[in-house]
Structures are given as structure tokens and as C-alpha cells.
Design an enzyme around this catalytic site. Sequence first.
Site, PDB file in Angstrom:
ATOM      1  N   SER A  87      21.008  36.314 -50.884  1.00  0.00           N
ATOM      2  CA  SER A  87      21.476  37.352 -51.591  1.00  0.00           C
ATOM      3  C   SER A  87      20.665  38.400 -52.039  1.00  0.00           C
ATOM      4  O   SER A  87      19.571  38.045 -52.246  1.00  0.00           O
ATOM      5  CB  SER A  87      22.446  36.677 -52.665  1.00  0.00           C
ATOM      6  OG  SER A  87      23.297  35.663 -52.313  1.00  0.00           O
TER       7      SER A  87
HETATM    8  N1  SAH Z   1      22.062  31.682 -52.589  1.00  0.00           N
HETATM    9  C1  SAH Z   1      21.407  31.452 -51.398  1.00  0.00           C
HETATM   10  C2  SAH Z   1      22.578  31.963 -50.658  1.00  0.00           C
HETATM   11  C3  SAH Z   1      22.507  31.609 -49.218  1.00  0.00           C
HETATM   12  S1  SAH Z   1      23.843  32.238 -48.120  1.00  0.00           S
HETATM   13  C4  SAH Z   1      20.254  32.305 -51.306  1.00  0.00           C
HETATM   14  O1  SAH Z   1      20.420  33.344 -51.976  1.00  0.00           O
HETATM   15  O2  SAH Z   1      19.537  31.770 -50.433  1.00  0.00           O
HETATM   16  C5  SAH Z   1      25.077  31.028 -48.446  1.00  0.00           C
HETATM   17  C6  SAH Z   1      24.721  29.558 -48.168  1.00  0.00           C
HETATM   18  O3  SAH Z   1      25.823  28.802 -48.213  1.00  0.00           O
HETATM   19  C7  SAH Z   1      24.061  29.435 -46.582  1.00  0.00           C
HETATM   20  O4  SAH Z   1      22.814  28.851 -46.811  1.00  0.00           O
HETATM   21  C8  SAH Z   1      24.980  28.542 -45.899  1.00  0.00           C
HETATM   22  O5  SAH Z   1      24.511  27.770 -44.910  1.00  0.00           O
HETATM   23  C9  SAH Z   1      25.837  27.707 -47.134  1.00  0.00           C
HETATM   24  N2  SAH Z   1      26.927  27.076 -47.054  1.00  0.00           N
HETATM   25  C10 SAH Z   1      27.894  27.587 -46.472  1.00  0.00           C
HETATM   26  N3  SAH Z   1      29.245  26.812 -46.583  1.00  0.00           N
HETATM   27  C11 SAH Z   1      28.472  25.712 -47.068  1.00  0.00           C
HETATM   28  C12 SAH Z   1      29.068  24.228 -47.448  1.00  0.00           C
HETATM   29  N4  SAH Z   1      30.535  23.850 -47.027  1.00  0.00           N
HETATM   30  N5  SAH Z   1      28.417  23.458 -47.853  1.00  0.00           N
HETATM   31  C13 SAH Z   1      26.963  23.693 -48.462  1.00  0.00           C
HETATM   32  N6  SAH Z   1      26.583  24.974 -47.975  1.00  0.00           N
HETATM   33  C14 SAH Z   1      27.191  25.767 -47.521  1.00  0.00           C
END
Ligand code: SAH
Length: 252
Positions: A87
Site C-alpha cells: 500500500s
Molecule cells: N499491507 C500489505 C498489503 C499487501 S496487498 C502491504 O502493504 O504490504 C494485500 C495482500 O493481501 C496481498 O499480499 C495478498 O496476497 C493478501 N491476501 C488477499 N487475500 C487474502 C486472504 N484471503 N488471506 C490472506 N491474505 C490475502
Amino acid sequence: MEVLRSILSCFSSRSRTRARAQSHALWSSGASDKNKSMVEQLRRYGIIRSSKVAEVMEAVDRGLFVPPGGSPYFDSPMPIGYNATISAPHMHAACLELLEKNLQPGMRALDVGSGTGYLTACFALMVGSEGRAVGVEHIPELVDTSIENIKKSGAAPQLNDGALSIHVADGREGWPELAPYDAIHVGAAAPQIPEALVEQLKPGGRMVIPVGTMFQELKVVDKKLDGTVSVRDETSVRYVPLTSKEAQLHAN
Ligand code: SAH
């Protein structure tokens, strides 16, 4: 650089190693200067208001979490592979601000969709060694990288002493082992608020979660001490979906 190279060529191999370490330290302090400027900018724009949030974002260098080739200090999401993004700094700051009262020393925080591990690391520094910061991410490769990132960061001691952990799991189910949580952050947009996450919120706890598909709102979910739940919209956002691993990997 030329000057540095010619100075280096005058050293014996032992002192050359030391000089290399020093030049690495110089490079890292340059990187953390950029991180510091990024935090100052977020302060200037009023996105960071709490000194504690500023302190923690300064201590966790975002440059360690963005893959090579990205622009870690630019206020934008960056690709991290697997159809996911880290993000933007202003979203991380906004979520830390919204959760600050629920990230006091000794409290428990859950980061669903922990991706790079950046925000989980910030949570760990907010809650300290008496608290607990838990990340849940469903892509095992991202979990491995996030642990490597955290090891290099200001939150390495919390990872070593077990106050911070990251797990491979479906975040829609939360992480019941360590529930209830004072703070829950969801880093991916859910079609609706997952019931399991509301259940794992402590009375007095707060969850920040993007909800929606095409149009998404960042929702603030508060569980009052009597167990009743209130939900309000904070702002419109754009996150990757909270979905199954298969759907995420086969998107596009
Ligand atoms: N806060 C993180 C956001 C990463 S993007 C950062 O800033 O690094 C969102 C993340 O959610 C991704 O890594 C994706 O793989 C994860 N994600 C999506 N659906 C998910 C689920 N059902 N369970 C666990 N992780 C999930």
C-alpha cells in the site's frame, strides 16, 4: 563515488571489508534519510498527527520492504508480485493513525493480508515486546520474503522474541489462536466484512477494513465494551481483493 573507490583501493583487504561496511552504513543512512523525509512529508500534509506513529514509521525503513526496482519513498502503491501491491505510504500512515489507540504497549494486533510485512512490523513496534503483532498472508512466498524483510528492519527484535509472527493462512478466517485483538487491519478489500474477524475483535477493539469490489470504502469497525458493533466509512480507497489464493493468482 570515484573518490570513495580510490580511497578503498588504498586499504588492505581487512580494512577494505571495514570500509565496505562503512560505505554500506552510509548507503543505509542515505536510505533512511529518504524514509525520514517521507515521514516528514506525511506529517506536513497532516496524515501523520501522532508522534508515536511518526517515530515508528521512521524506525521501519520502507526501502527494506519494496522489491528492487520500486520507488519505496514515493507516495504510491508498488507491485510486490503475485498480483499484490504494498500500500501507499499515506494509506499505511492513515491506518496507523486510525488504530493508534488500539496499538498501545501490551496490546494485540492482527494484520490480515500482511504482504511485505511492513505494517505488521510497524504494529510490532507500536505494541512493544509485551504486546503481540500477528500477520496472516495466503501466499507462502510473500510470507517468506516478509520475514526476511522484517529481519533487516527495526522490528527484528520483536520477530526474534516471538512478539511478532507471520503465518500462511486464509486471512478471512483471522487467526483465532491469538484472539481477541485490540486492533485488526485488513490490507485487501473484502466483498463484505468477514464475520470471523468481527468475532476476533476484543470489546473496545477496532478494525480498519476496505470493503467493496469496484467501489471500495475504508470502514472503521468499533466493538463497544458491551459487545455491540458500529461501522462507519472513513474514505474511498482502491485495494487488491481479499479473496482465495487461486482467484488472486489467476486474476487478469
Ligand atoms: N499491507 C500489505 C498489503 C499487501 S496487498 C502491504 O502493504 O504490504 C494485500 C495482500 O493481501 C496481498 O499480499 C495478498 O496476497 C493478501 N491476501 C488477499 N487475500 C487474502 C486472504 N484471503 N488471506 C490472506 N491474505 C490475502
